[in-house]
Design a protein around this motif. Structure first.
Motif, PDB file in Angstrom:
ATOM      1  N   VAL A 182       0.862  -1.178   0.000  1.00 49.20           N
ATOM      2  CA  VAL A 182       0.000   0.000   0.000  1.00 49.20           C
ATOM      3  C   VAL A 182       0.896   1.225   0.000  1.00 49.20           C
ATOM      4  O   VAL A 182       1.679   1.430   0.932  1.00 49.20           O
ATOM      5  CB  VAL A 182      -0.935   0.037   1.224  1.00 49.20           C
ATOM      6  CG1 VAL A 182      -1.904   1.216   1.114  1.00 49.20           C
ATOM      7  CG2 VAL A 182      -1.707  -1.274   1.362  1.00 49.20           C
ATOM      8  N   THR A 183       0.805   2.037  -1.047  1.00 53.18           N
ATOM      9  CA  THR A 183       1.633   3.237  -1.085  1.00 53.18           C
ATOM     10  C   THR A 183       0.957   4.359  -0.307  1.00 53.18           C
ATOM     11  O   THR A 183      -0.267   4.419  -0.204  1.00 53.18           O
ATOM     12  CB  THR A 183       1.911   3.694  -2.525  1.00 53.18           C
ATOM     13  OG1 THR A 183       0.694   4.126  -3.148  1.00 53.18           O
ATOM     14  CG2 THR A 183       2.535   2.571  -3.339  1.00 53.18           C
ATOM     15  N   GLY A 184       1.774   5.238   0.259  1.00 49.68           N
ATOM     16  CA  GLY A 184       1.235   6.329   1.076  1.00 49.68           C
ATOM     17  C   GLY A 184       0.418   5.810   2.239  1.00 49.68           C
ATOM     18  O   GLY A 184      -0.670   6.315   2.530  1.00 49.68           O
ATOM     19  N   ALA A 185       0.951   4.795   2.927  1.00 50.45           N
ATOM     20  CA  ALA A 185       0.161   4.074   3.931  1.00 50.45           C
ATOM     21  C   ALA A 185       0.487   4.449   5.365  1.00 50.45           C
ATOM     22  O   ALA A 185       0.089   3.738   6.288  1.00 50.45           O
ATOM     23  CB  ALA A 185       0.349   2.574   3.745  1.00 50.45           C
ATOM     24  N   ASN A 186       1.174   5.562   5.569  1.00 54.42           N
ATOM     25  CA  ASN A 186       1.521   5.929   6.939  1.00 54.42           C
ATOM     26  C   ASN A 186       0.488   6.844   7.594  1.00 54.42           C
ATOM     27  O   ASN A 186       0.670   7.288   8.731  1.00 54.42           O
ATOM     28  CB  ASN A 186       2.917   6.553   7.006  1.00 54.42           C
ATOM     29  CG  ASN A 186       3.055   7.791   6.147  1.00 54.42           C
ATOM     30  OD1 ASN A 186       2.216   8.066   5.284  1.00 54.42           O
ATOM     31  ND2 ASN A 186       4.123   8.544   6.367  1.00 54.42           N
ATOM     32  N   SER A 187      -0.634   7.116   6.888  1.00 53.82           N
ATOM     33  CA  SER A 187      -1.685   7.936   7.486  1.00 53.82           C
ATOM     34  C   SER A 187      -2.959   7.810   6.658  1.00 53.82           C
ATOM     35  O   SER A 187      -2.951   7.252   5.550  1.00 53.82           O
ATOM     36  CB  SER A 187      -1.273   9.417   7.558  1.00 53.82           C
ATOM     37  OG  SER A 187      -1.136   9.952   6.243  1.00 53.82           O
ATOM     38  N   GLY A 188      -4.051   8.333   7.197  1.00 56.23           N
ATOM     39  CA  GLY A 188      -5.304   8.468   6.460  1.00 56.23           C
ATOM     40  C   GLY A 188      -5.827   7.198   5.831  1.00 56.23           C
ATOM     41  O   GLY A 188      -5.825   6.116   6.441  1.00 56.23           O
ATOM     42  N   GLN A 244      10.404   2.760   2.502  1.00 56.34           N
ATOM     43  CA  GLN A 244      10.478   4.148   2.055  1.00 56.34           C
ATOM     44  C   GLN A 244      10.772   4.205   0.564  1.00 56.34           C
ATOM     45  O   GLN A 244      11.669   3.526   0.064  1.00 56.34           O
ATOM     46  CB  GLN A 244      11.546   4.923   2.813  1.00 56.34           C
ATOM     47  CG  GLN A 244      11.590   6.404   2.438  1.00 56.34           C
ATOM     48  CD  GLN A 244      12.601   7.178   3.265  1.00 56.34           C
ATOM     49  OE1 GLN A 244      13.586   6.619   3.742  1.00 56.34           O
ATOM     50  NE2 GLN A 244      12.362   8.461   3.448  1.00 56.34           N
ATOM     51  N   ALA A 245       9.983   5.011  -0.145  1.00 54.99           N
ATOM     52  CA  ALA A 245      10.240   5.242  -1.565  1.00 54.99           C
ATOM     53  C   ALA A 245       9.365   6.391  -2.030  1.00 54.99           C
ATOM     54  O   ALA A 245       8.183   6.461  -1.690  1.00 54.99           O
ATOM     55  CB  ALA A 245       9.943   3.992  -2.403  1.00 54.99           C
ATOM     56  N   ASP A 246       9.954   7.278  -2.802  1.00 53.75           N
ATOM     57  CA  ASP A 246       9.207   8.331  -3.489  1.00 53.75           C
ATOM     58  C   ASP A 246       8.674   7.713  -4.774  1.00 53.75           C
ATOM     59  O   ASP A 246       9.439   7.390  -5.680  1.00 53.75           O
ATOM     60  CB  ASP A 246      10.143   9.500  -3.794  1.00 53.75           C
ATOM     61  CG  ASP A 246       9.472  10.632  -4.558  1.00 53.75           C
ATOM     62  OD1 ASP A 246       8.314  10.464  -5.014  1.00 53.75           O
ATOM     63  OD2 ASP A 246      10.113  11.682  -4.724  1.00 53.75           O
ATOM     64  N   VAL A 247       7.356   7.541  -4.862  1.00 51.60           N
ATOM     65  CA  VAL A 247       6.796   6.824  -6.007  1.00 51.60           C
ATOM     66  C   VAL A 247       7.004   7.566  -7.324  1.00 51.60           C
ATOM     67  O   VAL A 247       6.892   6.966  -8.394  1.00 51.60           O
ATOM     68  CB  VAL A 247       5.298   6.505  -5.810  1.00 51.60           C
ATOM     69  CG1 VAL A 247       5.090   5.588  -4.607  1.00 51.60           C
ATOM     70  CG2 VAL A 247       4.457   7.772  -5.689  1.00 51.60           C
ATOM     71  N   SER A 248       7.287   8.860  -7.265  1.00 53.01           N
ATOM     72  CA  SER A 248       7.520   9.611  -8.499  1.00 53.01           C
ATOM     73  C   SER A 248       8.931   9.401  -9.050  1.00 53.01           C
ATOM     74  O   SER A 248       9.260   9.901 -10.114  1.00 53.01           O
ATOM     75  CB  SER A 248       7.278  11.113  -8.276  1.00 53.01           C
ATOM     76  OG  SER A 248       8.263  11.678  -7.428  1.00 53.01           O
ATOM     77  N   ASP A 249       9.740   8.640  -8.328  1.00 52.85           N
ATOM     78  CA  ASP A 249      11.114   8.334  -8.729  1.00 52.85           C
ATOM     79  C   ASP A 249      11.175   6.864  -9.127  1.00 52.85           C
ATOM     80  O   ASP A 249      11.103   5.970  -8.276  1.00 52.85           O
ATOM     81  CB  ASP A 249      12.063   8.626  -7.567  1.00 52.85           C
ATOM     82  CG  ASP A 249      13.535   8.441  -7.924  1.00 52.85           C
ATOM     83  OD1 ASP A 249      13.854   7.484  -8.652  1.00 52.85           O
ATOM     84  OD2 ASP A 249      14.354   9.246  -7.458  1.00 52.85           O
ATOM     85  N   LYS A 250      11.316   6.587 -10.418  1.00 57.51           N
ATOM     86  CA  LYS A 250      11.275   5.214 -10.917  1.00 57.51           C
ATOM     87  C   LYS A 250      12.336   4.332 -10.278  1.00 57.51           C
ATOM     88  O   LYS A 250      12.083   3.157  -9.972  1.00 57.51           O
ATOM     89  CB  LYS A 250      11.433   5.193 -12.434  1.00 57.51           C
ATOM     90  CG  LYS A 250      11.158   3.853 -13.092  1.00 57.51           C
ATOM     91  CD  LYS A 250      11.190   3.974 -14.610  1.00 57.51           C
ATOM     92  CE  LYS A 250      10.704   2.685 -15.280  1.00 57.51           C
ATOM     93  NZ  LYS A 250      11.600   1.554 -15.012  1.00 57.51           N
TER      94      LYS A 250
END
Length: 260
Positions: free
Chosen positions: A12-18, A63-69
């Motif tokens: 799940v990406t962006g899964a540390n909140s909300g 940890q990963a910035d999904v906009s960075d391939k």
């Protein structure tokens, strides 16, 4: 109805909140192994992981910035090492960006919304599908929004990214279907999350928002999480290529409730 996903490998990406955190919890409660992706606030990701592990689930923070391939590829390589691949991807990471009319928008900030919401989802889907097609099974869930079809003044980058993600979903579903892989979109409406607390903490703003929702309440992250787990399960095995809205009726033209 108890959905059983024991042993499934879920990212799940962006899964540390909300919404992302709620989705991670719901998959873990169904027995899945859950990778909690984040780009900032590692302490929040660690807290989600600790919560899942305390409940008996296998979980890890990545940890990963999904906009960075390159970072996305490294994240999936880590999943390969940990769990031997992936069964479910939930593309949840996203931002709405600053508000501005299109002719006044900062092109760089506009582009950053596209890079995260659309390109980031594509990078993750590309990496996941390469593995899922090879194993002839898997599910990709893209988190869009009611704004894939509803215009939102001031947020042209956000609406463009979500509309684009909707069509990406349809195309990837068409391509991956023959290999037994399903791709769907989940489109939340107005959800009660920290990111929009300024709205639901303001009585006037909340009252205005509720006029746009026939069910008369904001959604909760758990409303989205329940749907995500269902769509990823075999109970939805004949569903692919479509968007499922979880919006309290926001896309049902509530302004027409009292006539035209």
């Amino acid at each position: 109805m108890q959905i059983e996903l024991t042993g499934k490998r879920v990212l799940v990406t962006g899964a540390n909140s909300g919404i992302g955190a709620a989705v991670a919890r719901e998959f873990a409660s169904a027995g899945a192994r859950v990778a909690v992706n984040y780009v900032t606030h590692p302490e929040a990701a660690d807290a989600v992981v600790a919560e899942l592990q305390a409940a008996g689930a296998q979980a890890v923070a990545l940890q990963a910035d999904v906009s960075d391939k390159a970072q996305v590829e490294a994240m999936f390589a880590r999943l390969d090492t940990l769990w031997g691949g992936i069964d479910v991807l939930v593309n949840n990471a996203g931002i709405d960006g600053p508000s501005a009319p299109g002719w006044q928008a900062d092109p760089q900030k506009w582009r950053s919304v596209i890079d995260i919401n659309l390109m980031g989802a594509f990078y993750c889907a590309q990496a996941a599908l390469a593995r899922m097609v090879a194993q002839k099974s898997g599910v990709v869930l893209n988190m869009t929004s009611v704004h894939e079809i509803v215009a939102w003044s001031g947020f042209s980058a956000y609406t463009a990214s979500k509309a684009g993600l909707s069509m990406l979903t349809k195309t990837l579903a068409q391509e991956a279907g023959p290999f037994g892989v399903r791709v769907l979109s989940v489109a939340p409406g107005a959800m009660k999350t920290p990111i929009n607390a300024s709205v639901w903490n303001d009585p006037q703003g909340l009252a205005d928002l509720l006029t746009k929702i026939p069910l008369g309440r904001m959604g909760l992250p758990e409303d989205v999480a329940h749907l995500a787990v269902f769509l990823a399960s075999d109970m939805a095995s004949y569903m692919t290529g479509s968007t499922v809205f979880v919006d309290g009726g926001m896309t049902d033209y509530p302004s027409f409730m009292h006539g035209g």
